[in-house]
Scaffold this active site. Structure first.
Site, PDB file in Angstrom:
ATOM      1  N   ALA A  36       0.824  -1.212   0.000  1.00  0.00           N
ATOM      2  CA  ALA A  36       0.000   0.000   0.000  1.00  0.00           C
ATOM      3  C   ALA A  36       0.860   1.265   0.000  1.00  0.00           C
ATOM      4  O   ALA A  36       0.572   2.237  -0.708  1.00  0.00           O
ATOM      5  CB  ALA A  36      -0.953   0.004   1.191  1.00  0.00           C
ATOM      6  N   CYS A  37       1.932   1.251   0.775  1.00  0.00           N
ATOM      7  CA  CYS A  37       2.808   2.424   0.850  1.00  0.00           C
ATOM      8  C   CYS A  37       3.526   2.653  -0.476  1.00  0.00           C
ATOM      9  O   CYS A  37       3.726   3.796  -0.895  1.00  0.00           O
ATOM     10  CB  CYS A  37       3.796   2.275   2.001  1.00  0.00           C
ATOM     11  SG  CYS A  37       2.972   2.223   3.610  1.00  0.00           S
ATOM     12  N   THR A  38       3.904   1.577  -1.144  1.00  0.00           N
ATOM     13  CA  THR A  38       4.536   1.700  -2.453  1.00  0.00           C
ATOM     14  C   THR A  38       3.560   2.302  -3.451  1.00  0.00           C
ATOM     15  O   THR A  38       3.917   3.204  -4.221  1.00  0.00           O
ATOM     16  CB  THR A  38       5.048   0.326  -2.940  1.00  0.00           C
ATOM     17  OG1 THR A  38       6.048  -0.126  -2.019  1.00  0.00           O
ATOM     18  CG2 THR A  38       5.646   0.408  -4.336  1.00  0.00           C
TER      19      THR A  38
END
Length: 157
Positions: A48-50
């Site tokens: 998700a952060c990527t």
């Protein structure tokens, strides 16, 4: 547990000085006169952060054209942030806040519901800071996917 800060439009953005992925210390004070998008994410190189970081990268040119500087903040060490930036072609500053001092100042760390469990951790948040260092928009508990498109719509970019 300490009481979590919740920032609102019109409040001064908390000052910070943190190292980026190259070890260069970046501060909010040096960005005075520029509009800033400051986003807090839980951990570099997670799915998700990527997604969120890459969507910000894809939008840096139109955001810059509208006068916005993008900065990401996580608890990751500088070395991990360098690997993240290299791996995913992230060209904006990724700031390291391992002790969560800045996270807490922005209310981006605290108690949250993670898959049905109450835990203490990073609360995915984004702040739009005006050229005078004041909060224009404070967004907490955001969803990573599609978030950048929502920010651009909010800003008319």
């Amino acid at each position: 547990m300490t009481e979590r800060v919740i920032l609102e439009a019109g409040q001064p953005a908390p000052a910070f000085s943190l190292p980026d992925q190259d070890g260069t210390v970046r501060s909010l004070a040096e960005l005075r006169g520029q509009k800033v998008i400051l986003f807090f994410y839980p951990e570099a190189m997670t799915p998700a952060c990527t997604t969120e970081a890459c969507e910000f990268q894809e939008s840096t040119a139109p955001l810059a054209a509208a006068g916005y500087r993008v900065l990401g903040v996580s608890r990751d060490a500088v070395e991990k942030l360098r690997r993240f930036a290299d791996r995913d072609g992230l060209e904006y500053p990724l700031l390291s806040d391992p002790d969560t001092t800045v996270h807490r100042a922005y209310g981006a760390f605290g108690t949250k519901n993670s898959y049905g469990r109450i835990v203490e951790g990073v609360i995915r948040s984004t702040f739009i800071i005006d050229a005078n260092g004041r909060i224009e928009h404070a967004q907490y508990n955001i969803k990573a996917t599609g978030h950048v498109a929502r920010v651009r719509k909010l800003l008319g970019v």
